[in-house]
Write an enzyme that holds these catalytic residues in place. Structure first.
Site, mmCIF file in Angstrom:
data_model
loop_
_atom_site.group_PDB
_atom_site.id
_atom_site.type_symbol
_atom_site.label_atom_id
_atom_site.label_comp_id
_atom_site.label_asym_id
_atom_site.label_seq_id
_atom_site.Cartn_x
_atom_site.Cartn_y
_atom_site.Cartn_z
ATOM 1 N N ASP A 164 -0.078 -0.563 13.014
ATOM 2 C CA ASP A 164 0.820 -1.600 12.522
ATOM 3 C C ASP A 164 2.262 -1.087 12.549
ATOM 4 O O ASP A 164 2.651 -0.404 13.490
ATOM 5 C CB ASP A 164 0.364 -2.044 11.124
ATOM 6 C CG ASP A 164 1.167 -3.199 10.547
ATOM 7 O OD1 ASP A 164 1.126 -4.295 11.121
ATOM 8 O OD2 ASP A 164 1.839 -2.991 9.521
ATOM 9 N N TYR A 277 10.378 -4.744 7.838
ATOM 10 C CA TYR A 277 10.613 -5.945 8.631
ATOM 11 C C TYR A 277 12.113 -6.214 8.797
ATOM 12 O O TYR A 277 12.539 -6.740 9.827
ATOM 13 C CB TYR A 277 9.952 -7.150 7.973
ATOM 14 C CG TYR A 277 8.446 -7.100 7.987
ATOM 15 C CD1 TYR A 277 7.717 -7.701 9.012
ATOM 16 C CD2 TYR A 277 7.735 -6.446 6.985
ATOM 17 C CE1 TYR A 277 6.333 -7.646 9.044
ATOM 18 C CE2 TYR A 277 6.350 -6.388 6.994
ATOM 19 C CZ TYR A 277 5.650 -6.984 8.024
ATOM 20 O OH TYR A 277 4.279 -6.918 8.052
ATOM 21 N N HIS A 331 -6.765 -7.588 12.345
ATOM 22 C CA HIS A 331 -5.695 -6.589 12.317
ATOM 23 C C HIS A 331 -6.124 -5.257 11.699
ATOM 24 O O HIS A 331 -5.562 -4.214 12.016
ATOM 25 C CB HIS A 331 -4.510 -7.159 11.529
ATOM 26 C CG HIS A 331 -3.344 -6.240 11.438
ATOM 27 N ND1 HIS A 331 -2.695 -5.745 12.548
ATOM 28 C CD2 HIS A 331 -2.703 -5.705 10.348
ATOM 29 C CE1 HIS A 331 -1.692 -4.954 12.151
ATOM 30 N NE2 HIS A 331 -1.685 -4.928 10.838
#
Length: 354
Positions: A164, A277, A331
Site C-alpha cells: 500500500d 495522502y 487489498h
C-alpha cells in the site's frame, strides 16, 4: 458498537456531516448502509481497544510470538521508530500501509522468520513510532527508514517487501539506495508518477480525495476511529464495494481491528496517516525524478487489478521478474490469502540477487 441503536445513530450523524463537508464520501455512505457493511463490527462483549494499551498490547500475552520476536525502538533524526524483529537468515524488511501498522504482517511473520531475519517496521509517525518526521512524502520517509536500517542496525544488503502507501516508501527506498536492496516486493500500490498523476490517483476512490483534505478527516473521524477503520477494511476487501462488489466484511478479527485502532486513536498517528495522502503531489514529482529500479522486483496485487497496477509501476521498475494477482484477495493481501503471499515471498526472495 454499531450493533446498538444509540451508536448506530451516532455514526449515521457523523457520516451525514461527512456528506455535507465532502461530496466524495457519498460513496462510503452508500456502502456503509448495506447489511454486509453493518456486520463488520465485533460481537457484543468484545473488549474495546482502550482495554489494552502500549506497543506490545497485541503480543504481550502471546508466548509463541515472544519466543520468536521482540519489540525494539531506535532514534532516527528526532523520531523514535518502533520495529519488531526475529528469525534467522538474510534481512527481510516489511513496510506496512494505511490504515495499518507492523501488525499487518503478524500472521505470516513466523513462516518468513524460518528463512529470514524479519524486521517489521512501523513507519515514522505511524504505529508505535513516536515523533513527527520532517515530511510524509515517501522519499523523506524512506530516508528515515534507511537511517534505522543502515544507520542504526548496519543493514546494507536487505530484501524489502512493502504494501500500500508503504510501498510508496519501499519504491523510494529502492530508488534512493539501489545498491542496498537485493530484491523488492511491491504489494498492491499503484504509483503516482510518470504513468499516473497524483490527481488521477485521487480520483480512483472517494477516500483518496477525502483523506487529502486539510483538517476535515481528523475532525470527522477522531471520535469514531474504530468504526471508521472497521467500515473501511471491508470496503476494499475481496468483494467489497471499493472493488465493485456487493459488499464485504473486514477480513480481520475484532482483536486485530482493536490493535490497528489503538494506534490510530493517537491524534498524531491519525493525522500522519492522512498526511500520506496529502503528499501525493510530492510523491508524483519525486517518482518522476527517480531512475527506474533495476533489482529483481515482484509485483503482487488484489484480484482483478494486476494489469492496471502494472501500468503505473512499469515505467519505474525495469526488472519485474514476477507478477502475481492474489486470488481471493482484495487489498489486504497478507491477511486475505496468507498462504499464497507467504509462498510467493519465500520463493521470490530465496532466489537472491541472481
Amino acid at each position: 458498537m454499531l450493533t446498538t441503536a444509540t451508536t448506530a445513530s451516532g455514526v449515521a450523524a457523523r457520516w451525514s456531516r461527512v456528506v455535507i463537508a465532502a461530496a466524495a464520501t457519498v460513496a462510503l455512505t452508500a456502502a456503509c448502509t448495506t447489511p454486509e457493511a453493518q456486520g463488520q463490527e465485533a460481537a457484543p462483549g468484545t473488549a474495546p481497544a482502550v482495554a489494552s494499551t502500549g506497543f506490545d498490547a497485541a503480543t504481550r500475552d502471546d508466548a509463541e510470538f515472544n519466543r520468536q520476536f521482540s519489540h525494539r525502538t531506535a532514534d532516527v533524526d528526532g523520531v523514535t521508530i518502533h520495529y519488531v524483529t526475529g528469525g534467522t537468515g538474510e534481512p527481510l524488511v516489511l513496510l506496512h500501509g494505511w490504515p495499518q501498522s507492523w501488525f499487518e504482517w503478524r500472521g505470516i511473520m513466523p513462516a518468513l522468520a524460518e528463512k529470514y531475519t524479519v524486521y517489521a517496521v512501523d513507519l515514522p509517525g505511524l504505529g508505535d513510532s513516536v515523533g513527527t518526521p520532517s515530511g510524509y512524502d515517501k522519499a523523506t520517509l524512506a530516508r528515515y527508514v534507511h537511517g534505522l536500517l543502515a544507520g542504526n542496525l548496519g543493514l546494507h544488503q536487505i530484501n524489502l517487501a512493502a504494501h500500500d502507501l508503504g510501498a510508496g516508501v519501499g519504491f523510494q527506498y529502492a530508488a534512493q539506495f539501489p545498491d542496498e536492496v537485493v530484491r523488492y516486493a511491491h504489494l498492491d500500490y499503484p504509483l503516482p508518477g510518470p504513468a499516473h498523476s497524483a490527481d488521477a490517483y485521487r480520483q480512483l476512490s472517494w477516500h483518496m480525495a477525502f483523506h487529502n483534505q486539510d483538517g476535515f478527516p481528523e475532525m470527522l473521524v477522531d471520535d469514531d476511529v474504530r468504526e471508521y477503520l472497521s467500515l473501511f477494511y471491508g470496503y476494499v476487501a475481496h468483494g467489497g464495494a471499493g472493488f465493485g462488489g456487493p459488499g464485504a466484511k473486514a477480513p480481520f478479527t475484532a482483536a486485530q481491528i482493536d490493535e490497528f485502532a489503538r494506534t490510530y486513536q493517537r491524534p498524531q498517528v491519525l493525522s500522519g496517516g492522512f498526511n500520506l495522502y496529502r503528499t501525493l503531489d510530492v510523491d508524483e514529482r519525486d517518482n518522476k525524478a527517480a531512475k527506474p529500479i533495476t533489482m529483481p522486483t515482484m509485483l503482487m496485487t488484489a484480484e482483478g487489478t494486476l494489469e492496471f497496477t502494472r501500468s503505473t509501476v512499469q515505467p519505474l521498475m525495469s526488472n519485474i521478474s514476477r507478477a502475481v494477482e492474489v486470488s481471493g484477495s482484495g487489498h489486504w493481501l497478507p491477511e486475505e490469502n496468507p498462504q499464497l503471499v507467504t509462498t510467493e515471498m519465500i520463493n521470490f526472495f530465496g532466489r537472491g540477487a541472481s
